[in-house]
Design an enzyme around this catalytic site. Structure first.
Site, PDB file in Angstrom:
ATOM      1  N   TYR A 155       0.866  -1.184   0.000  1.00  0.00           N
ATOM      2  CA  TYR A 155       0.000   0.000   0.000  1.00  0.00           C
ATOM      3  C   TYR A 155       0.896   1.225   0.000  1.00  0.00           C
ATOM      4  O   TYR A 155       1.873   1.294   0.748  1.00  0.00           O
ATOM      5  CB  TYR A 155      -0.887   0.012   1.262  1.00  0.00           C
ATOM      6  CG  TYR A 155      -1.637   1.308   1.433  1.00  0.00           C
ATOM      7  CD1 TYR A 155      -2.932   1.454   0.942  1.00  0.00           C
ATOM      8  CD2 TYR A 155      -1.036   2.413   2.050  1.00  0.00           C
ATOM      9  CE1 TYR A 155      -3.605   2.661   1.071  1.00  0.00           C
ATOM     10  CE2 TYR A 155      -1.705   3.624   2.177  1.00  0.00           C
ATOM     11  CZ  TYR A 155      -2.987   3.734   1.690  1.00  0.00           C
ATOM     12  OH  TYR A 155      -3.649   4.926   1.807  1.00  0.00           O
ATOM     13  N   GLU A 190      -3.816   7.365  -3.588  1.00  0.00           N
ATOM     14  CA  GLU A 190      -3.606   6.029  -3.026  1.00  0.00           C
ATOM     15  C   GLU A 190      -3.321   5.037  -4.125  1.00  0.00           C
ATOM     16  O   GLU A 190      -4.027   5.031  -5.138  1.00  0.00           O
ATOM     17  CB  GLU A 190      -4.902   5.570  -2.352  1.00  0.00           C
ATOM     18  CG  GLU A 190      -4.918   5.716  -0.872  1.00  0.00           C
ATOM     19  CD  GLU A 190      -6.198   5.137  -0.282  1.00  0.00           C
ATOM     20  OE1 GLU A 190      -7.202   4.960  -1.000  1.00  0.00           O
ATOM     21  OE2 GLU A 190      -6.171   4.859   0.916  1.00  0.00           O
TER      22      GLU A 190
END
Ligand code: ADP
Ligand code: MG
Length: 386
Positions: free
Chosen positions: A109, A197
């Site tokens: 991530y 993101e």
């Protein structure tokens, strides 16, 4: 303003971040061609909607034959996708991407956001990327590392290496990770983003770092100077009521409770929602009609509030400062005359000419409950909404 995954991936590519090959299509007839042009033997069909959690909602379909890809396209296009991040109606799927399937050895991530606490753009990174990142954030937040970037400088290679080390990447991946981070940082600062993101950022079986998903939220207040970004807006993905409200200078956000609220001033709107919750109810919306409101705007606000399926009662809470409550009362009556009143309503007026305003409402033959005290008004409306 949010954009779609495919739009984020075009930006990623322009800034030197690796993304898989993909084709954007809006008609399932185009699927076969897309698969053939991409080549390979695995294709992933992905719904393009402004919501995360698509994988969990059935919006990411891995296909091992072209026939499977065609039926996945048919299934998704034209339907609504419901995910853990949408409401119960879901988001319309007008476009999908057919993407080359990747061999994933690890899902990371990587995110950038404006952290108000440190007043800096902050990197979030984790080895626990993928569809359960929210769970990681809740149950093991220590697995997500956080590093602020010096607001006076640029993102340094050294800082990228620090992040790579903190998440335990092997040295052979440092260069790719660094160019991904620098690309992200440049997208962020060049285009006034609030949040970017990549989840997952994958390490492939042959040791490449690739952005497999992309979410970007841009600062609405800076769109005026980012024309290209503005042109990426997809109004089909926006809440219709919120859109129509903003066209009338109303600040409106849909919520899922049952008490519709019409308030002047964002602070008073927050306080009103708190009080409704405190007395056991829940707000159906946040609606701020603004300071110098007009009867037209009040009418529009009524229309929008009453069109909410979940709304069972309406609380009007106006604090007359510059605005006089008698004008507001007349505005409310005009609005009701225009759009009709189908729900129980409590009106609380306080401030300049509040008495006159309440009298105007009490004298009218419309069934309006008036109240000068906010606590009493909140209690009443919660009862009525039940
Ligand atoms: P969302 O976050 O909305 O669920 P993602 O794009 O992150 O959507 O996809 C969900 C999951 O599907 C990813 O975590 C990954 O495991 C898998 N996936 C997505 N795209 C591909 C692809 N091109 N090849 C292989 N797996 C993929
Ligand atoms: Mg994702």
């Amino acid at each position: 303003m949010n954009i779609h995954e495919y739009q984020a991936k075009v930006l990623f590519k322009n800034y030197g971040i690796n993304v898989p090959n993909f084709k954007v299509i809006s008609n399932s007839n185009e699927t076969k061609n897309a698969c053939e042009e991409l080549g390979g033997s695995v294709w992933v069909v992905k719904a393009q909607v402004h919501a995360g959690g698509r994988g969990k909602g059935g919006g990411v379909i891995v296909c091992h034959t072209i026939e499977d890809a065609i039926s996945a396209s048919k299934k998704l296009l034209g339907s609504n996708l419901i995910t853990p991040q949408t409401d119960s109606t879901g988001q319309p799927i007008n476009k999908i991407i057919v993407e080359a399937g990747q061999e994933i050895s690890k899902e990371l991530y990587l995110g950038l956001l404006v952290d108000r606490a440190t007043e800096s753009i902050t990197i979030l990174a984790s080895t626990e990327g993928g569809m359960d990142i929210e769970e990681v954030a809740t149950n093991s937040p220590e697995k997500i590392i956080k590093q602020a970037i010096n607001p006076l400088g640029k993102l340094e290679i050294k800082e990228c290496h620090e992040v790579a080390a903190k998440i335990g990447l092997s040295l052979s991946l440092y260069d790719q990770f660094t160019s991904t981070m620098i690309g992200l940082y440049n997208i962020f600062t060049d285009n006034d983003a609030n949040l970017i993101e990549i989840n997952p950022l994958i390490i492939t079986s042959n040791n490449n770092i690739i952005a497999l998903d992309g979410k970007i939220d841009f600062d609405d207040n800076a769109l005026y100077r980012n024309e290209e970004i503005s042109s990426l807006r997809d109004i089909e993905q926006e809440d219709k009521k919120e859109r129509s409200a903003s066209e009338h200078q109303l600040n409106y956000i849909s919520l899922d409770g049952s008490v519709g609220c019409m308030v002047n001033g964002a602070g008073l709107a927050m306080a009103t929602m708190d009080l409704i919750e405190y007395h056991g109810g829940s707000p159906a919306n946040f609606l701020d009609v603004g300071g110098g409101t007009t009867s037209e705007r009040v009418a529009k606000a009524f229309e929008i509030i009453q069109s909410g399926k979940n709304v069972k009662a309406i609380l009007v809470n106006i604090f007359g400062g510059i605005v006089r409550c008698d004008l507001i009362a007349n505005g409310i009556l005009q609005a009701i005359e225009k759009v009709g009143l189908t729900l129980p309503i409590v009106v609380r007026l306080e401030g300049t000419n509040a008495q006159e305003g309440l009298e105007i409402l009490n004298k009218s033959n419309i069934n309006i409950v008036t109240e000068a005290d906010l606590t009493k008004a909140a209690k009443k409306i919660v009862e009525m909404a039940k």
